[in-house]
Each structure stands twice: as structure tokens, then as C-alpha cells.
Design a protein around this motif. Structure first.
Motif, mmCIF file in Angstrom:
data_model
loop_
_atom_site.group_PDB
_atom_site.id
_atom_site.type_symbol
_atom_site.label_atom_id
_atom_site.label_comp_id
_atom_site.label_asym_id
_atom_site.label_seq_id
_atom_site.Cartn_x
_atom_site.Cartn_y
_atom_site.Cartn_z
ATOM 1 N N TRP A 173 0.542 -1.475 0.366
ATOM 2 C CA TRP A 173 0.270 -0.043 0.127
ATOM 3 C C TRP A 173 0.787 1.830 -0.059
ATOM 4 C CZ3 TRP A 173 -5.201 1.108 -0.920
ATOM 5 C CH2 TRP A 173 -5.491 -0.459 -1.074
ATOM 6 N N ILE A 174 2.123 1.654 0.244
ATOM 7 C CA ILE A 174 2.772 2.617 0.651
ATOM 8 C C ILE A 174 2.751 3.571 -0.581
ATOM 9 C CG2 ILE A 174 5.447 1.598 0.290
ATOM 10 C CD1 ILE A 174 6.369 2.799 3.197
ATOM 11 N N ARG A 175 3.200 4.890 -0.457
ATOM 12 C CA ARG A 175 3.455 5.740 -1.863
ATOM 13 C C ARG A 175 4.098 6.714 -1.203
ATOM 14 N NH1 ARG A 175 -1.900 4.936 -4.111
ATOM 15 N NH2 ARG A 175 -1.696 3.917 -6.042
ATOM 16 N N ASP A 176 3.571 8.129 -1.296
ATOM 17 C CA ASP A 176 4.738 9.065 -0.912
ATOM 18 C C ASP A 176 5.630 8.736 -0.093
ATOM 19 O OD1 ASP A 176 3.315 10.484 -2.405
ATOM 20 O OD2 ASP A 176 2.400 11.727 -1.472
ATOM 21 N N GLU A 177 5.755 7.982 1.759
ATOM 22 C CA GLU A 177 6.874 8.158 2.084
ATOM 23 C C GLU A 177 7.580 7.333 1.331
ATOM 24 O OE1 GLU A 177 3.114 7.815 4.971
ATOM 25 O OE2 GLU A 177 3.738 7.021 2.811
ATOM 26 N N PHE A 178 7.840 6.440 0.626
ATOM 27 C CA PHE A 178 8.553 5.829 -0.052
ATOM 28 C C PHE A 178 9.150 6.360 -1.978
ATOM 29 C CE2 PHE A 178 8.780 2.444 -3.292
ATOM 30 C CZ PHE A 178 10.158 1.827 -3.697
ATOM 31 N N LEU A 179 8.028 6.542 -2.008
ATOM 32 C CA LEU A 179 8.471 7.469 -3.334
ATOM 33 C C LEU A 179 8.744 8.372 -3.393
ATOM 34 C CD1 LEU A 179 4.858 7.138 -5.355
ATOM 35 C CD2 LEU A 179 6.714 5.892 -5.236
ATOM 36 N N LEU A 180 9.261 9.323 -2.142
ATOM 37 C CA LEU A 180 9.794 10.865 -1.955
ATOM 38 C C LEU A 180 11.277 10.709 -1.096
ATOM 39 C CD1 LEU A 180 7.124 13.253 -1.408
ATOM 40 C CD2 LEU A 180 7.604 12.418 -3.909
ATOM 41 N N ASP A 181 11.649 9.117 -0.570
ATOM 42 C CA ASP A 181 12.702 9.256 0.339
ATOM 43 C C ASP A 181 13.706 8.616 -1.075
ATOM 44 O OD1 ASP A 181 14.767 7.644 1.392
ATOM 45 O OD2 ASP A 181 12.951 8.582 3.685
ATOM 46 N N PRO A 182 15.163 9.414 -1.604
ATOM 47 C CA PRO A 182 16.249 9.194 -2.097
ATOM 48 C C PRO A 182 17.112 8.599 -1.033
ATOM 49 C CG PRO A 182 16.390 11.562 -0.598
ATOM 50 C CD PRO A 182 15.022 10.552 0.283
ATOM 51 N N ARG A 183 17.128 7.818 -0.432
ATOM 52 C CA ARG A 183 17.783 6.932 0.713
ATOM 53 C C ARG A 183 18.265 5.715 0.193
ATOM 54 N NH1 ARG A 183 15.812 7.413 6.567
ATOM 55 N NH2 ARG A 183 14.270 7.313 5.711
ATOM 56 N N ASP A 184 18.941 4.528 -0.127
ATOM 57 C CA ASP A 184 19.706 4.207 -0.539
ATOM 58 C C ASP A 184 19.227 2.856 0.449
ATOM 59 O OD1 ASP A 184 21.537 1.108 -0.677
ATOM 60 O OD2 ASP A 184 20.973 2.181 -3.029
ATOM 61 N N HIS A 185 18.479 1.595 0.088
ATOM 62 C CA HIS A 185 17.117 1.114 0.567
ATOM 63 C C HIS A 185 18.361 -0.646 0.851
ATOM 64 C CE1 HIS A 185 14.264 3.756 0.259
ATOM 65 N NE2 HIS A 185 13.934 3.759 -0.744
ATOM 66 N N GLY A 186 19.681 -0.527 0.949
ATOM 67 C CA GLY A 186 20.534 -1.970 0.725
ATOM 68 C C GLY A 186 19.961 -2.902 -0.151
ATOM 69 N N ALA A 187 18.864 -2.406 -1.177
ATOM 70 C CA ALA A 187 18.517 -2.505 -2.233
ATOM 71 C C ALA A 187 18.571 -1.682 -3.369
ATOM 72 C CB ALA A 187 17.927 -4.424 -1.933
ATOM 73 N N LEU A 188 18.469 -2.422 -4.788
ATOM 74 C CA LEU A 188 17.360 -2.031 -5.739
ATOM 75 C C LEU A 188 16.272 -2.241 -6.028
ATOM 76 C CD1 LEU A 188 17.063 0.228 -8.494
ATOM 77 C CD2 LEU A 188 17.454 -1.955 -9.089
ATOM 78 N N ILE A 189 14.776 -1.298 -5.178
ATOM 79 C CA ILE A 189 13.071 -1.528 -4.678
ATOM 80 C C ILE A 189 13.158 -1.657 -6.204
ATOM 81 C CG2 ILE A 189 11.482 -1.484 -3.508
ATOM 82 C CD1 ILE A 189 13.966 -2.058 -1.618
ATOM 83 N N VAL A 190 12.084 -2.266 -6.394
ATOM 84 C CA VAL A 190 11.388 -2.963 -8.474
ATOM 85 C C VAL A 190 9.937 -3.153 -7.450
ATOM 86 C CG1 VAL A 190 10.916 -3.860 -10.277
ATOM 87 C CG2 VAL A 190 13.265 -3.577 -9.541
ATOM 88 N N HIS A 191 9.320 -2.220 -8.076
ATOM 89 C CA HIS A 191 7.662 -1.864 -7.397
ATOM 90 C C HIS A 191 6.750 -1.330 -8.674
ATOM 91 C CE1 HIS A 191 7.452 2.419 -7.389
ATOM 92 N NE2 HIS A 191 9.060 2.199 -7.338
ATOM 93 N N GLY A 192 5.266 -1.409 -8.695
ATOM 94 C CA GLY A 192 4.458 -0.798 -9.188
ATOM 95 C C GLY A 192 3.720 -0.033 -8.200
ATOM 96 N N HIS A 193 2.268 -0.388 -8.962
ATOM 97 C CA HIS A 193 1.555 0.611 -7.222
ATOM 98 C C HIS A 193 0.699 2.119 -7.971
ATOM 99 C CE1 HIS A 193 -1.062 0.685 -4.168
ATOM 100 N NE2 HIS A 193 -0.299 1.716 -3.627
ATOM 101 N N THR A 194 1.834 2.316 -8.354
ATOM 102 C CA THR A 194 1.249 3.783 -8.352
ATOM 103 C C THR A 194 1.896 4.560 -10.093
ATOM 104 O OG1 THR A 194 3.135 4.910 -6.291
ATOM 105 C CG2 THR A 194 2.115 6.412 -7.980
ATOM 106 N N PRO A 195 0.865 4.095 -10.567
ATOM 107 C CA PRO A 195 0.933 4.573 -12.545
ATOM 108 C C PRO A 195 1.102 5.645 -12.670
ATOM 109 C CG PRO A 195 -1.296 5.010 -12.103
ATOM 110 C CD PRO A 195 -0.635 4.842 -10.329
#
Length: 243
Positions: A173-195
Motif C-alpha cells: 500500500w505505501i506511496r509517498d513515504e517511499f516514493l519521495l525518499d532518496p536514500r539507498d535502501h540496501g537493495a534496488l527496490i522494484v515495484h509497481g502500484h503508482t501508475p
């Protein structure tokens, strides 16, 4: 170097999902790699014309031993809730709203979805009509999958929390808290959900939702290490970091 394929949101677009798998087959033929997994990022149902046929393809592929990973999207979870009599009717009925698109999914199963039909009556008919194999598939979808330098999920992750400790709700479900965060997350996050209009690589994440739920394409990529290429009828096209 590990190779993985990933397919973005499908939303009942049966023909477009078939096309995505054809592009993967062509890339496999060029590389000679028949074993690399295909990660489906969820949202198989709703809005589009033939969610039933989409789930039929996924079930048949798994039964044939295809190296497919099926992740859970929020739309898939809402369909599961609608078919679960333990979930309160009022909560489950949100799946039927025009914004979500559950009525289109029920129509693909032959359920009459006239707008004035009460949600509880639709729920009873759906529970009788949707095959048990489809309900079982919705129960077994995975919240995430990690392979090498890549972490796959439907919506994204909660920044600052270890990937192994992410909540399922955030993953779907997550959107802005993730999408707007520029940090490296320890892996490349591959996702969908937000068209969006195209596949986007933001350095720390890659978004594959290109709006199939609104008539857009179902996008597919191949990933080697952290390098990403979109698959097209003309072959691979690099997906560049837009930072």
C-alpha cells in the motif's frame, strides 16, 4: 550475475500479460537462459476486462512448473477479503467501488454486477462463482521477494526499516513515504502500484506500473545485477537512472 525478469501491474489486461510473457520468451531465446525467475509485481485484477483469464494464466503457469514468483498487490488483497466471509461486509464492499474496479473483475466471472445490486448479494454470488483455485491463489501470493541486489514488492518499502522487517501493509500500500525518499535502501527496490507513463529508474527504485488499469501497457523488464532493461518488440532498451 543474477538475471531476473519482472512484470508490472496487470489489472485484468489478459492480452497485454500474454504479450509481456512473449517478450520474456524472446529474451530467453537470445540469452539461452530458461531458468531466470519472472517476478509478477501484483495487481492482477480489477479495472480491466478479463481478470479471470489473467488468474487462469498464472495458475496454469505455476502448474506447468514455470519459474514464476507471484507477489501480492493491494487489489488482489481486496479481492481476497471480498471472498472471505470472516471479513466484515462493510469493509469488503470497498472493493466494489468504481475507483477500485472490483465489479469489472466479477463481471469477468459472469457475475451480474448491475449497479443497484446490493454488495452482500454480490458477495454471496461471487463466493459461489469464483473457482476455488483462484481463491487459493489469492491466499498464497507473496508480499515480497529478494534476489541478489534486488528487492521486489508491489508498492514499496518503509524507509529506514530493514527489508526483512517490512510490514505487509506497507509492501502492498505505501506511496509517498517511499516514493519521495532518496536514500539507498540496501537493495534496488522494484515495484509497481503508482501508475506513470513509462518505466522509471530513480536510482534506489524502479517503478514498473505504466497504467494498465487505465488503458496503458503492461511493462516488463530484465534485471542483471542492478542494471535494468525494458523488453520491447525490438529487444532490450536500457532504463536509465533519472536522478
Amino acid at each position: 550475475m543474477l538475471r531476473s525478469y519482472a512484470i508490472g501491474d496487470v489489472h485484468g489486461q489478459h492480452a497485454k500479460l500474454v504479450g509481456a510473457h512473449e517478450l520474456i520468451a524472446a529474451d530467453r531465446a537470445r540469452t539461452g537462459d530458461a531458468e531466470a525467475p519472472v517476478v509478477h509485481l501484483g495487481d492482477y485484477v480489477d479495472r480491466g476486462p478479463d481478470s479471470k483469464a489473467v488468474l487462469d494464466i498464472l495458475i496454469a503457469g505455476l502448474a506447468d512448473g514455470a519459474p514464476w514468483i507471484l507477489l501480492k498487490g493491494n487489489h488482489d488483497d481486496m479481492m481476497r477479503d471480498f471472498l472471505d466471509p470472516i471479513v466484515p461486509s462493510g469493509e469488503a464492499a470497498r472493493w466494489l467501488t468504481d475507483k477500485v474496479g472490483g465489479r469489472q473483475t466479477l463481471a469477468s466471472y459472469g457475475v451480474s454486477v448491475a449497479s443497484l445490486r446490493a454488495a452482500d448479494r454480490l458477495r454471496k454470488e461471487a463466493c459461489k462463482t469464483v473457482p476455488s483455485g483462484h481463491r487459493d491463489l489469492l491466499e498464497t501470493l507473496r508480499p515480497s521477494y529478494r534476489r541478489g541486489e534486488v528487492f521486489f514488492c508491489h508498492a514499496g518499502i518503509r524507509p529506514g526499516i530493514p527489508l526483512d522487517d517490512q510490514s505487509e501493509r506497507d509492501l502492498i500500500w505505501i506511496r509517498d513515504e517511499f516514493l519521495l525518499d532518496p536514500r539507498d535502501h540496501g537493495a534496488l527496490i522494484v515495484h509497481g502500484h503508482t501508475p506513470g507513463e513509462r518505466v522509471v529508474h530513480c536510482g534506489n527504485r524502479v517503478n514498473l506500473d505504466t497504467g494498465a488499469g487505465y488503458g496503458g501497457p503492461v511493462s516488463v523488464v530484465v534485471i542483471e545485477g542492478r542494471a535494468v532493461w525494458q523488453l520491447t518488440p525490438d529487444g532490450r532498451v536500457p532504463v536509465r537512472d533519472v536522478r
